[in-house]
Design a protein around this motif. Sequence first.
Motif, PDB file in Angstrom:
ATOM      1  N   GLY A  75     -22.757 -12.273 -24.855  1.00  0.00           N
ATOM      2  CA  GLY A  75     -21.979 -13.435 -25.260  1.00  0.00           C
ATOM      3  C   GLY A  75     -21.959 -14.519 -24.194  1.00  0.00           C
ATOM      4  O   GLY A  75     -22.529 -14.383 -23.105  1.00  0.00           O
ATOM      5  N   LYS A  76     -21.264 -15.607 -24.498  1.00  0.00           N
ATOM      6  CA  LYS A  76     -21.174 -16.740 -23.574  1.00  0.00           C
ATOM      7  C   LYS A  76     -20.537 -16.306 -22.258  1.00  0.00           C
ATOM      8  O   LYS A  76     -19.611 -15.494 -22.234  1.00  0.00           O
ATOM      9  CB  LYS A  76     -20.330 -17.856 -24.187  1.00  0.00           C
ATOM     10  N   HIS A  77     -21.041 -16.881 -21.162  1.00  0.00           N
ATOM     11  CA  HIS A  77     -20.489 -16.547 -19.844  1.00  0.00           C
ATOM     12  C   HIS A  77     -20.849 -17.640 -18.858  1.00  0.00           C
ATOM     13  O   HIS A  77     -21.898 -18.268 -18.982  1.00  0.00           O
ATOM     14  CB  HIS A  77     -21.032 -15.205 -19.347  1.00  0.00           C
ATOM     15  N   PHE A  78     -19.966 -17.861 -17.851  1.00  0.00           N
ATOM     16  CA  PHE A  78     -20.203 -18.884 -16.838  1.00  0.00           C
ATOM     17  C   PHE A  78     -20.055 -18.311 -15.437  1.00  0.00           C
ATOM     18  O   PHE A  78     -19.348 -17.334 -15.212  1.00  0.00           O
ATOM     19  CB  PHE A  78     -19.227 -20.056 -17.019  1.00  0.00           C
ATOM     20  N   GLU A  79     -20.704 -18.972 -14.477  1.00  0.00           N
ATOM     21  CA  GLU A  79     -20.758 -18.509 -13.080  1.00  0.00           C
ATOM     22  C   GLU A  79     -19.489 -18.896 -12.327  1.00  0.00           C
ATOM     23  O   GLU A  79     -18.881 -19.939 -12.573  1.00  0.00           O
ATOM     24  CB  GLU A  79     -21.994 -19.120 -12.396  1.00  0.00           C
ATOM     25  N   CYS A  80     -19.136 -18.062 -11.373  1.00  0.00           N
ATOM     26  CA  CYS A  80     -17.848 -18.103 -10.685  1.00  0.00           C
ATOM     27  C   CYS A  80     -17.667 -19.303  -9.761  1.00  0.00           C
ATOM     28  O   CYS A  80     -16.705 -20.073  -9.897  1.00  0.00           O
ATOM     29  CB  CYS A  80     -17.705 -16.797  -9.912  1.00  0.00           C
ATOM     30  N   TRP A  81     -18.535 -19.476  -8.770  1.00  0.00           N
ATOM     31  CA  TRP A  81     -18.223 -20.392  -7.672  1.00  0.00           C
ATOM     32  C   TRP A  81     -18.425 -21.854  -8.032  1.00  0.00           C
ATOM     33  O   TRP A  81     -17.673 -22.716  -7.546  1.00  0.00           O
ATOM     34  CB  TRP A  81     -19.016 -20.010  -6.424  1.00  0.00           C
TER      35      TRP A  81
END
Length: 264
Positions: free
Chosen positions: A53-59
């Motif tokens: 599924g959709k996901h985004f990077e932390c920093w």
Amino acid sequence: MTITRPIRIGIQLQPQHADYAQLRDALLRAEDLGVDIVFNWDHFFPLTGDPDGKHFECWTMLGAWAEQTERVEIGALVTGGGYRNPDLLADMARTVDHISGGRLIFGIGGGWFEKDYDEYGYDFGTPGSRLSLLGDGLARITARWERLNPPPVRPIPVLIGGGGERKTLRHVARYAHIWHAFGGPDTQARKAAILAEHCAVVGRDPNEIERSTAAPRWGSPDAQALLDLGVTLFTIGVSGPDYDLSVIPEWVKWRDSRNADRGQ
């Protein structure tokens, strides 16, 4: 030495199954509702639901949050210790600290989700090798902060997540300002005693380290039991796409009531 800290409420906005606009909306709602800290996490894929599924990077997200918020502290719960060059990670953290005006909490752990490593080309190793790498990284990160120009806005609080008794808690004793522990009151009481032993080895008072954990189910007696053990930071985890924050007002009310009882 006895240190009485105010109780704080955090929320972890898990960056999965949502568009960024939904994350940003949840971030601003959480700040308006009165939480003290907003965390994300440092994974590359969802941990629940659709694994693709959709996901985004932390920093990169934390850099945006630093500009989009005014009051709350921000950070990762937690950064994967093996994903980035430690000196570069120190510089990234220092930069986000400046963007936020000194509101960064530097959360880090040994890493555990094998898909993150395999898909992005990192060596997964073993639990022992990952925790050894964490210790090496913490030494480099803290040393780099002392050399950067300009330095961090404030001494960046280091939060270490995990409860490994031989290595993780040794790193907590040496480096952490905040220890994020897992498990119920009995487990945490036992591990706190082990942490105290590690602190004695390095000549540190364990009361200097703030205690943090996931907020138990609302209404559970565990909240008071954990508070009695010295836990003062309780973090609620919520996932996309809806980011249901309906429980926050009850936790904020509980925080304010308990802090008033404690004279804070």
